[in-house]
Design an enzyme around this catalytic site. Structure first.
Site, short mmCIF file in Angstrom:
data_model
loop_
_atom_site.label_atom_id
_atom_site.label_comp_id
_atom_site.label_asym_id
_atom_site.label_seq_id
_atom_site.Cartn_x
_atom_site.Cartn_y
_atom_site.Cartn_z
N VAL A 1 32.29 25.69 25.40
CA VAL A 1 31.05 26.17 26.01
C VAL A 1 30.74 25.40 27.30
O VAL A 1 30.92 24.17 27.37
CB VAL A 1 29.87 26.01 25.01
CG1 VAL A 1 28.63 26.70 25.57
CG2 VAL A 1 30.23 26.60 23.65
N TYR B 1 40.17 12.03 23.59
CA TYR B 1 38.94 11.68 22.88
C TYR B 1 39.04 11.51 21.35
O TYR B 1 38.41 12.23 20.60
CB TYR B 1 37.75 12.55 23.27
CG TYR B 1 37.92 14.03 23.50
CD1 TYR B 1 37.78 14.93 22.46
CD2 TYR B 1 38.14 14.52 24.79
CE1 TYR B 1 37.86 16.29 22.69
CE2 TYR B 1 38.23 15.88 25.02
CZ TYR B 1 38.10 16.75 23.96
OH TYR B 1 38.18 18.08 24.19
N LYS C 1 33.73 14.13 14.41
CA LYS C 1 33.53 15.52 13.95
C LYS C 1 34.28 15.78 12.64
O LYS C 1 33.81 16.55 11.80
CB LYS C 1 33.95 16.51 15.04
CG LYS C 1 33.07 16.45 16.31
CD LYS C 1 31.61 16.80 16.04
CE LYS C 1 30.82 16.93 17.33
NZ LYS C 1 29.40 17.25 17.11
N1 NAP Z 1 30.34 22.38 24.76
C1 NAP Z 1 31.40 22.54 23.98
O1 NAP Z 1 32.44 23.09 24.41
C2 NAP Z 1 31.36 22.09 22.54
C3 NAP Z 1 32.47 22.38 21.71
C4 NAP Z 1 32.43 21.99 20.38
C5 NAP Z 1 31.32 21.34 19.89
N2 NAP Z 1 30.26 21.04 20.72
C6 NAP Z 1 29.09 20.36 20.15
O2 NAP Z 1 27.92 21.07 20.48
C7 NAP Z 1 26.79 20.18 20.41
C8 NAP Z 1 25.93 20.37 21.66
O3 NAP Z 1 26.67 19.93 22.78
P1 NAP Z 1 26.57 20.58 24.24
O4 NAP Z 1 27.89 21.11 24.56
O5 NAP Z 1 25.38 21.45 24.33
O6 NAP Z 1 26.40 19.25 25.12
P2 NAP Z 1 25.17 18.66 25.96
O7 NAP Z 1 24.69 19.68 26.94
O8 NAP Z 1 25.62 17.34 26.45
O9 NAP Z 1 24.01 18.49 24.87
C9 NAP Z 1 24.01 17.43 23.95
C10 NAP Z 1 22.62 17.27 23.41
O10 NAP Z 1 22.58 16.10 22.55
C11 NAP Z 1 21.52 15.26 22.99
N3 NAP Z 1 21.79 13.84 22.74
C12 NAP Z 1 22.71 13.05 23.35
N4 NAP Z 1 22.62 11.80 22.90
C13 NAP Z 1 21.63 11.79 21.97
C14 NAP Z 1 21.05 10.79 21.15
N5 NAP Z 1 21.47 9.52 21.19
N6 NAP Z 1 20.04 11.13 20.33
C15 NAP Z 1 19.59 12.40 20.27
N7 NAP Z 1 20.07 13.40 21.03
C16 NAP Z 1 21.09 13.09 21.87
C17 NAP Z 1 21.44 15.51 24.48
O11 NAP Z 1 20.22 15.00 25.00
P3 NAP Z 1 20.16 14.51 26.57
O12 NAP Z 1 20.18 15.75 27.36
O13 NAP Z 1 18.84 13.87 26.70
O14 NAP Z 1 21.31 13.61 26.80
C18 NAP Z 1 21.57 17.02 24.50
O15 NAP Z 1 20.36 17.65 24.18
C19 NAP Z 1 27.37 18.77 20.27
O16 NAP Z 1 27.30 18.36 18.92
C20 NAP Z 1 28.84 18.97 20.67
O17 NAP Z 1 29.69 18.01 20.09
C21 NAP Z 1 30.26 21.41 22.03
#
Ligand code: NAP
Length: 222
Positions: free
Chosen positions: A180, A144, A151
Site C-alpha cells: 500500500v 527488514y 509480524k
Molecule cells: N503499507 C504497506 O504496504 C503495508 C503492508 C503490510 C502491512 N502494513 C501494516 O499496515 C499498518 C499501517 O501501516 P501504514 O502502511 O499505514 O504506515 P504508516 O502510514 O507509517 O502508518 C503507521 C501508523 O502507526 C502509527 N505509529 C507509529 N509509531 C507508533 C507508536 N509508537 N505508537 C502508536 N502509533 C504509532 C503512525 O503514527 P505517526 O503518523 O504519528 O507516526 C501511523 O498512524 C502497519 O501495521 C504496517 O505494518 C503495511
C-alpha cells in the site's frame, strides 16, 4: 450505532480505514501518535505511544471510561524501523517488537473487557511475517528482519488470542492489507490506502472463522 477502535488513524491505512468506517455510519475511536486526526462528530481521538507502557495504560483506561462497548478493534499502528537492513540490528529489533508486538498485545489485553459478543479483533500483519512466504516475495526478499519477526509473532498472537476468546464469541484475525502507498509501503506500491481500507472493511464486518490470516477475502499461509 456500531463502534470501532482503530490505532494509528493520523495517516496511511489507518486514516483511510477511519474515513471508510465514518462513511459507513460507525462511531470511531481513533488513536494517534504524532499528529491529531481531523475532527468529526462521530470520532473520539486519543494519544497513544505503543512504545511506552504508561501511555498504553492511560489510553486504554481513557477509552474504557468512555463506556462504549466495541464491535471492532483494528490494531493498525506499526513501524518499519529496519527497512535498509539485511541483518538483525538488536536496537531496531527491540524497538520494533516494543511497538508492533508487546505494545499492541498490552493495549489489546486491556481492552478485551470492552469487546462485544460477535465482535472482531483484526491485527494488521503482513505477508512479510509469513513463515511460508519468507524469501519468496520479491520486493522484500532479504530485507527488514526485525519487521518480519514482529509480524510473525503478531500472527501467533492472533492464534493464541483466538483460542483465549473462543467461548466469548469474539473473532480474531490477522490481515495483510496488500502493498500500500504509505510511508511504510512507499509510493511505488500497488494499492491506494483507500482500496486497502475497502477490502479490510469487508473482512471486518464479515464473520470469518476465528484465527485466520487474510488478504482481500482469501486465506494466506502462515
Ligand atoms: N503499507 C504497506 O504496504 C503495508 C503492508 C503490510 C502491512 N502494513 C501494516 O499496515 C499498518 C499501517 O501501516 P501504514 O502502511 O499505514 O504506515 P504508516 O502510514 O507509517 O502508518 C503507521 C501508523 O502507526 C502509527 N505509529 C507509529 N509509531 C507508533 C507508536 N509508537 N505508537 C502508536 N502509533 C504509532 C503512525 O503514527 P505517526 O503518523 O504519528 O507516526 C501511523 O498512524 C502497519 O501495521 C504496517 O505494518 C503495511
Amino acid at each position: 450505532m456500531n463502534t470501532i477502535l482503530i490505532t494509528g488513524v493520523d495517516k496511511g491505512i489507518g486514516r483511510a480505514l477511519m474515513s471508510t468506517f465514518l462513511a459507513e455510519g460507525y462511531f470511531v475511536i481513533g488513536t494517534f501518535y504524532a499528529d491529531r486526526p481531523v475532527s468529526h462528530e462521530r470520532l473520539k481521538d486519543f494519544a497513544l505511544d505503543l512504545g511506552k507502557p504508561e501511555s498504553i495504560a492511560s489510553c486504554a483506561s481513557a477509552i474504557t471510561n468512555l463506556g462504549k462497548p466495541l464491535d471492532i478493534l483494528v490494531n493498525n499502528a506499526g513501524i518499519l524501523a529496519d527497512e535498509e537492513e539485511t541483518n538483525v540490528v538488536i536496537e531496531k529489533l527491540r524497538k520494533t517488537l516494543e511497538v508492533n508486538l508487546l505494545g499492541t498485545i498490552d493495549f489489546t489485553q486491556r481492552l478485551l473487557p470492552l469487546m462485544n459478543v460477535g465482535s472482531h479483533i483484526m491485527n494488521v500483519s503482513s505477508t512479510a511475517g509469513s513463515l511460508e512466504l519468507v524469501g519468496k516475495v520479491s520486493h522484500f526478499m532479504g530485507h527488514y528482519p526485525a519487521y518480519k519477526i514482529s509480524k510473525a509473532a503478531l500472527n501467533m498472537y492472533t492464534r493464541t488470542l483466538a483460542l483465549e476468546l473462543k467461548d466469548r464469541g469474539v473473532t480474531v484475525s490477522s490481515v495483510h492489507p496488500g502493498w500500500v502507498q504509505t510511508d511504510i509501503g512507499g509510493q511505488e506500491a500497488d494499492l491506494t490506502p483507500e482500496s486497502a481500507a475497502d477490502a479490510m472493511y469487508q473482512l471486518a464486518i464479515s464473520r470469518p472463522e476465528s484465527g485466520g490470516f487474510w488478504f482481500a477475502g482469501k486465506r494466506l499461509p502462515w
